[in-house]
Design an enzyme around this catalytic site. Sequence first.
Site, PDB file in Angstrom:
ATOM      1  N   LYS A   1      49.842  45.264  41.178  1.00 45.07           N
ATOM      2  CA  LYS A   1      48.647  44.858  41.919  1.00 45.07           C
ATOM      3  C   LYS A   1      47.541  44.535  40.912  1.00 45.07           C
ATOM      4  CE  LYS A   1      44.991  46.564  43.232  1.00 45.07           C
ATOM      5  NZ  LYS A   1      44.142  45.381  42.944  1.00 45.07           N
TER       6      LYS A   1
ATOM      7  N   GLY B   1      42.254  50.737  33.995  1.00 45.79           N
ATOM      8  CA  GLY B   1      41.018  50.535  34.743  1.00 45.79           C
ATOM      9  C   GLY B   1      40.052  51.666  34.451  1.00 45.79           C
ATOM     10  N   SER B   2      39.159  51.899  35.377  1.00 46.96           N
ATOM     11  CA  SER B   2      38.105  52.892  35.144  1.00 46.96           C
ATOM     12  C   SER B   2      38.658  54.320  35.234  1.00 46.96           C
ATOM     13  CB  SER B   2      36.998  52.716  36.181  1.00 46.96           C
ATOM     14  OG  SER B   2      37.528  52.914  37.475  1.00 46.96           O
TER      15      SER B   2
ATOM     16  N   GLU C   1      45.399  54.025  31.222  1.00 49.27           N
ATOM     17  CA  GLU C   1      44.556  53.421  30.170  1.00 49.27           C
ATOM     18  C   GLU C   1      43.180  53.269  30.781  1.00 49.27           C
ATOM     19  OE1 GLU C   1      45.350  52.754  27.128  1.00 49.27           O
ATOM     20  OE2 GLU C   1      47.520  52.892  27.133  1.00 49.27           O
TER      21      GLU C   1
ATOM     22  N   CYS D   1      37.482  47.775  27.022  1.00 51.42           N
ATOM     23  CA  CYS D   1      37.491  49.237  26.998  1.00 51.42           C
ATOM     24  C   CYS D   1      37.279  49.785  25.592  1.00 51.42           C
ATOM     25  CB  CYS D   1      38.813  49.749  27.551  1.00 51.42           C
ATOM     26  SG  CYS D   1      40.215  49.007  26.701  1.00 51.42           S
TER      27      CYS D   1
ATOM     28  N   GLU E   1      29.841  54.021  29.951  1.00 56.01           N
ATOM     29  CA  GLU E   1      30.581  52.861  29.458  1.00 56.01           C
ATOM     30  C   GLU E   1      29.791  51.629  29.909  1.00 56.01           C
ATOM     31  OE1 GLU E   1      34.409  52.008  31.298  1.00 56.01           O
ATOM     32  OE2 GLU E   1      35.173  51.344  29.358  1.00 56.01           O
TER      33      GLU E   1
HETATM   34  P1  NAD Z   1      38.541  49.482  38.222  1.00 54.46           P
HETATM   35  O1  NAD Z   1      38.993  50.864  37.973  1.00 54.46           O
HETATM   36  O2  NAD Z   1      37.419  49.263  39.139  1.00 54.46           O
HETATM   37  O3  NAD Z   1      39.743  48.598  38.796  1.00 54.46           O
HETATM   38  C1  NAD Z   1      40.987  48.560  38.139  1.00 54.46           C
HETATM   39  C2  NAD Z   1      42.051  48.280  39.176  1.00 54.46           C
HETATM   40  O4  NAD Z   1      42.042  49.347  40.123  1.00 54.46           O
HETATM   41  C3  NAD Z   1      41.855  46.988  39.939  1.00 54.46           C
HETATM   42  O5  NAD Z   1      43.104  46.399  40.199  1.00 54.46           O
HETATM   43  C4  NAD Z   1      41.221  47.464  41.235  1.00 54.46           C
HETATM   44  O6  NAD Z   1      41.471  46.606  42.316  1.00 54.46           O
HETATM   45  C5  NAD Z   1      41.903  48.799  41.429  1.00 54.46           C
HETATM   46  N1  NAD Z   1      41.117  49.740  42.249  1.00 54.46           N
HETATM   47  C6  NAD Z   1      39.773  49.792  42.391  1.00 54.46           C
HETATM   48  N2  NAD Z   1      39.435  50.770  43.254  1.00 54.46           N
HETATM   49  C7  NAD Z   1      40.591  51.346  43.658  1.00 54.46           C
HETATM   50  C8  NAD Z   1      40.903  52.406  44.555  1.00 54.46           C
HETATM   51  N3  NAD Z   1      39.957  53.061  45.211  1.00 54.46           N
HETATM   52  N4  NAD Z   1      42.199  52.734  44.720  1.00 54.46           N
HETATM   53  C9  NAD Z   1      43.161  52.085  44.058  1.00 54.46           C
HETATM   54  N5  NAD Z   1      42.933  51.051  43.214  1.00 54.46           N
HETATM   55  C10 NAD Z   1      41.657  50.692  43.011  1.00 54.46           C
HETATM   56  O7  NAD Z   1      38.280  48.836  36.779  1.00 54.46           O
HETATM   57  P2  NAD Z   1      37.806  47.370  36.437  1.00 54.46           P
HETATM   58  O8  NAD Z   1      36.363  47.252  36.741  1.00 54.46           O
HETATM   59  O9  NAD Z   1      38.740  46.386  37.033  1.00 54.46           O
HETATM   60  O10 NAD Z   1      38.053  47.362  34.853  1.00 54.46           O
HETATM   61  C11 NAD Z   1      37.169  47.907  33.970  1.00 54.46           C
HETATM   62  C12 NAD Z   1      37.615  49.290  33.557  1.00 54.46           C
HETATM   63  O11 NAD Z   1      38.928  49.217  33.014  1.00 54.46           O
HETATM   64  C13 NAD Z   1      36.760  49.864  32.452  1.00 54.46           C
HETATM   65  O12 NAD Z   1      36.498  51.207  32.709  1.00 54.46           O
HETATM   66  C14 NAD Z   1      37.617  49.701  31.214  1.00 54.46           C
HETATM   67  O13 NAD Z   1      37.318  50.586  30.177  1.00 54.46           O
HETATM   68  C15 NAD Z   1      38.971  49.913  31.774  1.00 54.46           C
HETATM   69  N6  NAD Z   1      39.982  49.345  30.877  1.00 54.46           N
HETATM   70  C16 NAD Z   1      40.714  50.208  30.106  1.00 54.46           C
HETATM   71  C17 NAD Z   1      41.642  49.690  29.212  1.00 54.46           C
HETATM   72  C18 NAD Z   1      42.462  50.602  28.331  1.00 54.46           C
HETATM   73  O14 NAD Z   1      43.459  50.139  27.771  1.00 54.46           O
HETATM   74  N7  NAD Z   1      42.109  51.864  28.183  1.00 54.46           N
HETATM   75  C19 NAD Z   1      41.830  48.312  29.125  1.00 54.46           C
HETATM   76  C20 NAD Z   1      41.068  47.481  29.929  1.00 54.46           C
HETATM   77  C21 NAD Z   1      40.147  48.021  30.814  1.00 54.46           C
END
Ligand code: NAD
Length: 490
Positions: free
Chosen positions: A187, A241-242, A263, A297, A393
């Site tokens: 997804k 993601g976050s 991650e 990130c 962040e």
């Molecule tokens: P996010 O956590 O908002 O979203 C990431 C994914 O999770 C998306 O596909 C989103 O649709 C999904 N998501 C959002 N809310 C959800 C929920 N309630 N239940 C299930 N899935 C949900 O993050 P973002 O804004 O898309 O990306 C930025 C974040 O990603 C930053 O915190 C960044 O540091 C992190 N990131 C980490 C790495 C790493 O390798 N450590 C790499 C890239 C990004």
Amino acid sequence: MSVMQVSTADSVATSNALLHRLKERIAASSVEKSFTVTNPADGSIVAKVPDLGAPKTEKAIALANDAQVAWAGLTAGERGAILRRWHDLILASEKELGEILTLEQGKPLAEARREVTFNASYIEWFAEEAKRAYGDVIPTSASSRRQLVIKQPVGIVGAITPWNFPSGMITRKAAPALAAGCVIILKPSDETPLSALALECLAEDAGFPAGVFQVITSKDPAPVAQTLTSHPLVRKISFTGSTRVGKLLMQQSADSVKRMSLELGGNAPLIVFDDADIDSAVAGALVAKFRNAGQTCICANRILLHTSIKDAFLDKFVAAAEAMNVGDGLDPSSDMGPMINTAAKNKVQALIADAVEKGATVSTSRHSSDVGNFMPPTILCDVTTDMDIAHTEIFGPVAPVLVFENDEDAIALANDTPYGLAAYFWTRKLSRAWRVAEQLEVGMVGLNDIAISGEATPFGGVKESGIGREGSRYGLDDYLNVKYIAMGGI
Ligand code: NAD
């Protein structure tokens, strides 16, 4: 410098055969609901994609389950050959994939094309590495017994990815999972689903059997994620993601005790010691902070300067930041594109306002590029630890600068965060290099360097930045179970 106004998005979109193909596939599919993907540079609609929910995810899991045994039953070499074809098709389409990425995410086209090719290297690498998923023969503890360890694929993987690297964050997961013999349901972020659908299209061309690599696009992530995390047939969740959402998915996955790769977010310090090569540190800081408009990130989230070199560093850093061209990613002269959306920009502006209210000063003066979703590269001086920006962040093109007097202060400041993804530091002293590298509470350290990501090296964090590693032989282990076989009666 001003924001470049270009109107090439339409012509790029029309001439892109892969995007055209995606739109035709979407039009031919019978979906009830769809959502729009917009270009963050100008708000224009790039495409409409299917808005799928829990029932479609259930179906995908059933299809994945049908495909799992046969896929795992292929040899690593047979799986590798298909992965290799996928890799080659991605390289052959890198211009089109890059354009799709820039249209939906905003980053400069050259950066987007590098993301596509650089991260395709994970596919090539894991296609080979899976051939080396060795087990063990353990010296026996009884003469009639032989003790063996084999490695087997974890099973169905549910992967959830963010928008900041719409292509790279997918191949980094899919490559080790598929190479290991797992099947995967992905997804992608609703901000950037087109890169994922394009990769799915090329995966089909490469010859992956039905059900091995499936993409579920959705505007509402929760029902899809809930289905993946709660389903007993899904054996692993791999999330980028976050930290907030990572914790949520971990909680949801607890009932069925799934394996997790997380991650998550970061708050990377970039430390410049008094003996540093200043030019090298400035060049590193510029990329580590402003690449992808600060939306990575492993971005340098805090610049920590020794008091004795602060002015020398800042003179050059401010000049270099002010010389950056902010504009539409499709304009070749753009060094930095827009923020992903207005909410992201508002969040970053609120962090600047809080810092300024508490005494920080803005050292850059590029207000002309502060239009739409665009933000100027901004350097904040006199930042202190009571400001929100020192602990959050940022995910935007803002560099908060803090100062330190000695190594102990620098380490304490650097580690003063629940995150532990990356850290960078500049020194020429060997003893300091070892000591600091060992004391930083992170998964990755850049010493006089910012290039900490690659297919052959382990990428990942400690503390609240996550669990597991992507890339390298450690990355393959994340998709393999260890099975011990005791053979008696010998
Ligand atoms: P996010 O956590 O908002 O979203 C990431 C994914 O999770 C998306 O596909 C989103 O649709 C999904 N998501 C959002 N809310 C959800 C929920 N309630 N239940 C299930 N899935 C949900 O993050 P973002 O804004 O898309 O990306 C930025 C974040 O990603 C930053 O915190 C960044 O540091 C992190 N990131 C980490 C790495 C790493 O390798 N450590 C790499 C890239 C990004």
